[in-house]
Design an enzyme around this catalytic site. Sequence first.
Site, PDB file in Angstrom:
ATOM      1  N   ASP A 368       1.891  -5.066  -8.005  1.00  0.00           N
ATOM      2  CA  ASP A 368       3.099  -4.865  -7.192  1.00  0.00           C
ATOM      3  C   ASP A 368       4.380  -5.000  -8.031  1.00  0.00           C
ATOM      4  O   ASP A 368       4.439  -5.813  -8.957  1.00  0.00           O
ATOM      5  CB  ASP A 368       3.074  -5.942  -6.098  1.00  0.00           C
ATOM      6  CG  ASP A 368       4.033  -5.646  -4.973  1.00  0.00           C
ATOM      7  OD1 ASP A 368       4.804  -4.678  -5.076  1.00  0.00           O
ATOM      8  OD2 ASP A 368       3.985  -6.395  -3.988  1.00  0.00           O
ATOM      9  N   ARG A 444       5.156  -9.869   6.247  1.00  0.00           N
ATOM     10  CA  ARG A 444       5.612  -9.884   4.859  1.00  0.00           C
ATOM     11  C   ARG A 444       6.831  -8.967   4.684  1.00  0.00           C
ATOM     12  O   ARG A 444       6.915  -8.205   3.728  1.00  0.00           O
ATOM     13  CB  ARG A 444       4.466  -9.416   3.957  1.00  0.00           C
ATOM     14  CG  ARG A 444       4.515  -9.978   2.571  1.00  0.00           C
ATOM     15  CD  ARG A 444       3.523  -9.234   1.676  1.00  0.00           C
ATOM     16  NE  ARG A 444       3.490  -9.833   0.371  1.00  0.00           N
ATOM     17  CZ  ARG A 444       3.001  -9.250  -0.702  1.00  0.00           C
ATOM     18  NH1 ARG A 444       2.471  -8.054  -0.631  1.00  0.00           N
ATOM     19  NH2 ARG A 444       3.008  -9.856  -1.854  1.00  0.00           N
ATOM     20  N   ASP A 479      -3.670  -1.312  -1.716  1.00  0.00           N
ATOM     21  CA  ASP A 479      -3.505  -2.544  -0.941  1.00  0.00           C
ATOM     22  C   ASP A 479      -3.058  -2.228   0.484  1.00  0.00           C
ATOM     23  O   ASP A 479      -2.614  -1.111   0.793  1.00  0.00           O
ATOM     24  CB  ASP A 479      -2.448  -3.409  -1.648  1.00  0.00           C
ATOM     25  CG  ASP A 479      -2.679  -4.900  -1.439  1.00  0.00           C
ATOM     26  OD1 ASP A 479      -3.377  -5.274  -0.488  1.00  0.00           O
ATOM     27  OD2 ASP A 479      -2.139  -5.685  -2.251  1.00  0.00           O
ATOM     28  N   MET A 480      -3.123  -3.213   1.371  1.00  0.00           N
ATOM     29  CA  MET A 480      -2.707  -3.065   2.777  1.00  0.00           C
ATOM     30  C   MET A 480      -2.469  -4.476   3.292  1.00  0.00           C
ATOM     31  O   MET A 480      -3.415  -5.197   3.542  1.00  0.00           O
ATOM     32  CB  MET A 480      -3.833  -2.381   3.551  1.00  0.00           C
ATOM     33  CG  MET A 480      -3.483  -1.761   4.882  1.00  0.00           C
ATOM     34  SD  MET A 480      -3.088  -2.930   6.194  1.00  0.00           S
ATOM     35  CE  MET A 480      -2.899  -1.819   7.561  1.00  0.00           C
ATOM     36  N   ASN A 481      -1.192  -4.851   3.426  1.00  0.00           N
ATOM     37  CA  ASN A 481      -0.894  -6.273   3.564  1.00  0.00           C
ATOM     38  C   ASN A 481      -0.352  -6.746   4.904  1.00  0.00           C
ATOM     39  O   ASN A 481       0.320  -7.774   4.966  1.00  0.00           O
ATOM     40  CB  ASN A 481       0.079  -6.691   2.452  1.00  0.00           C
ATOM     41  CG  ASN A 481      -0.611  -6.768   1.107  1.00  0.00           C
ATOM     42  OD1 ASN A 481      -1.722  -7.275   1.016  1.00  0.00           O
ATOM     43  ND2 ASN A 481       0.006  -6.248   0.077  1.00  0.00           N
ATOM     44  N   ASP A 549      -7.889 -12.874  -2.054  1.00  0.00           N
ATOM     45  CA  ASP A 549      -6.796 -13.360  -2.891  1.00  0.00           C
ATOM     46  C   ASP A 549      -7.095 -14.749  -3.432  1.00  0.00           C
ATOM     47  O   ASP A 549      -6.389 -15.242  -4.311  1.00  0.00           O
ATOM     48  CB  ASP A 549      -5.486 -13.412  -2.082  1.00  0.00           C
ATOM     49  CG  ASP A 549      -4.760 -12.077  -2.105  1.00  0.00           C
ATOM     50  OD1 ASP A 549      -5.156 -11.193  -2.886  1.00  0.00           O
ATOM     51  OD2 ASP A 549      -3.794 -11.915  -1.334  1.00  0.00           O
TER      52      ASP A 549
HETATM   53  C1  GLA Z   1      -1.809  -8.639  -1.967  1.00  0.00           C
HETATM   54  C2  GLA Z   1      -3.003  -8.470  -2.877  1.00  0.00           C
HETATM   55  C3  GLA Z   1      -2.736  -9.162  -4.189  1.00  0.00           C
HETATM   56  C4  GLA Z   1      -1.500  -8.594  -4.813  1.00  0.00           C
HETATM   57  C5  GLA Z   1      -0.326  -8.693  -3.871  1.00  0.00           C
HETATM   58  C6  GLA Z   1       0.882  -7.945  -4.399  1.00  0.00           C
HETATM   59  O1  GLA Z   1      -1.662  -9.949  -1.575  1.00  0.00           O
HETATM   60  O2  GLA Z   1      -4.154  -8.951  -2.277  1.00  0.00           O
HETATM   61  O3  GLA Z   1      -3.840  -9.030  -5.048  1.00  0.00           O
HETATM   62  O4  GLA Z   1      -1.733  -7.245  -5.154  1.00  0.00           O
HETATM   63  O5  GLA Z   1      -0.637  -8.153  -2.594  1.00  0.00           O
HETATM   64  O6  GLA Z   1       1.935  -8.001  -3.539  1.00  0.00           O
END
Ligand code: GLA
Length: 740
Positions: A368, A444, A479-481, A549
């Site tokens: 990121d 987030r 990713d997908m947060n 994570d």
């Molecule tokens: C998520 C992913 C991490 C990292 C962060 C970056 O939490 O799981 O591994 O890439 O986003 O913002």
Amino acid sequence: MQIIFHESSRTFHLQNNDISYIIKVLPNDQLGQLYFGRPVRDRENFDHLLEMNHRPMTSYVFEGNKMFSLDHVKQEYPSYGTTDFRHPAVEIAQPNGSRITNFTYHSYSISAGKPALDGLPATYTEQDDEAQTLTITLRDELLGADLELSYTLFADRAALARSARFTNNGCMDLHLTTAMSLCLDLPDMNYEWLQFSGAWSRERHLKTRRLEQGIQSVESTRGTSSHNHNPFVVLKRPETTEFSGEAIGFSLIYSGNFLAQAEVDTWNTTRMTMGINPFGFDWKLAPGEAFQTPEAVIVFSTTGLNGMSQTFHKLYQKRLARGYWRDRARPILINNWEATYFDFTEDKLVRIAEAAKNDGVELFVLDDGWFGERCNDFAGLGDWFANTDRLANGITGLAERIDALGMKFGLWFEPEMVNKDSDLYRAHPDWMICTPNRRASHGRNQFVLDYSRKEVVDYIYGMMSKILSEAKVSYIKWDMNRCITEAYSASLPADRQGELFHRYILGVYDLYDRLTTNFPHVLFESCASGGGRFDPGLLYYAPQGWASDDSDAIERIKIQYGTSMCYPISSIGAHVSVVPNHQVFRVTPIETRANVAHFGTFGYELDLNKLTEEEREKVREQIRFMKQYREVLQFGTFYRLISPFENSNFASWMVVSEDQKTALVGYYKILNEVNGPYHRVKLCGLNPEFSYCVDGESVHYGDELMHIGLLTTDGAAGELTPDKRKSTDFDSRIFVLHAE
Ligand code: GLA
């Protein structure tokens, strides 16, 4: 393998060396389920398996007949309210307000191999003789709707893939409000239910309980398959262990809202259903339209949970995952996230890469923070072009510097998201999922793009493909947060809003499909704040996924153990990170961090420049080890030996090569013991006749190692272990076995 139809008794028998599955057209022409389990010999008529009894307070289908009630017979794809009162596989809201349906047998076809599912990930065959597919067409004459139930039986696997497809051939608008991928009615309730649940950083912890009368379920309503519950459950007999006994695994090849449910009625029969979560689901099926459910896979094992897992592993590794990377050992990577977070410059990244290259790492991944105005998590998502303040020569320039080091280059994207502080949002505020006149909740500080809209997917594809075409990118971490809230699409009419969650996932699959088709050599790793979307749907596009994570080795033992119940080791993203660990602040030996991550795709999540020379030498050794054994680790047969969910102080697992000549046993101790007992672990999958040299020292026959066990005691605290280290808390070993 054969699928037989007995015309006289209207019975289908799907049979291979591992399973029999028997379906019968019932007296009312709906489909009944007669048997699923170990193979039985075929016969013309299995009507004796149709259990019917008179029971007071029962509603019966035919006037004058007090025996035939759908409440009491096992069915294939039941509906509610025509004598059955359990939860159904299908429910359709009709223009007159009725939800009653009656899908009756119309015809069948049997074909070699397995047809693809339109727009959806699914298992596949490469040769026609690998499987047979039975399609049974049912018809509701009043609705003018057809329902095709599809069953694929694999030749050499104890696995059955199922899905359903609806077609509206009538003239009314229909609304599908329940359309499960599978229903399996089982004759008793003598099962334990296993689910894989957790939250961010503690994904897929195994939870076990006895089935009871009533409903037991796990689901997602979050828009992703979720950290909370995985779309995978197991019914096993109470006496079943990792090594023996019956187990049935149910896995949904889907990445969105799902439901997996066991309903036990008060006559102790069990109805297992699995599919898109009916909660909030409403799919309008206009005349001429069709709807395909996702695929569900059922695996049957008589050799315990390990046997079940191995069937899933081989099927998902070879016939769900696809493409260039499917059968290839995965590159050892370094990811800068925990090393720098948002605080990096191009030179700093290159220094991290140089150190990694020096120690043998093959792939550098920029996480990121490289795009748009992204210098914290308030801005930039949606703007997939390099931030030239940080990367003066863009991604192309950085990728060239990494390439010049002799490393591959990988890049992080979060393509489904947008920050309000972004060019994308300023140009297209209506592309974000939100409900008119309601507050839009953030996760987030970010919002979700409406992937049900083709123009959104097109736009993101345009930006991503530009980078992939211009720069030497070999790997993408997708990713997908956050979860989806205030679900509403500005582009859907009111009577189609219930389609959004599914259309969203179809959009995600569409983008994955375009990228993997047009950039076939790029290795994709899925991620959703760690393991928030670790499911078979994404495995079809991305052969590996960041499992969590939480990179602490001790936490990872449980996460990876639970994950391995369904998913192959080649799919489990696992890295070595620094101590104190960034999630739990625990200090573990660097050997143990690697000994856990070796049973995965393996990499580092740190800046090697900050380690001591002694640690660097260990890293170099870990990488040499991984390069030597990764084929076996990632593609060998995996066995769980000691469960961290049952034994609080030890865990163990192993892999065995196909020729049984090489085996690696991971053995993990949580806290050290003083003056403790001897410990042995019984190994699996070895050739009893072979003599194995363990760690180049002692020699044992395979039968000894499997029946007597491998002595793992490494001395009391303070004494030297066999590998000449002092044993500590959080200690571990990988035993390497070679057949002589
Ligand atoms: C998520 C992913 C991490 C990292 C962060 C970056 O939490 O799981 O591994 O890439 O986003 O913002």
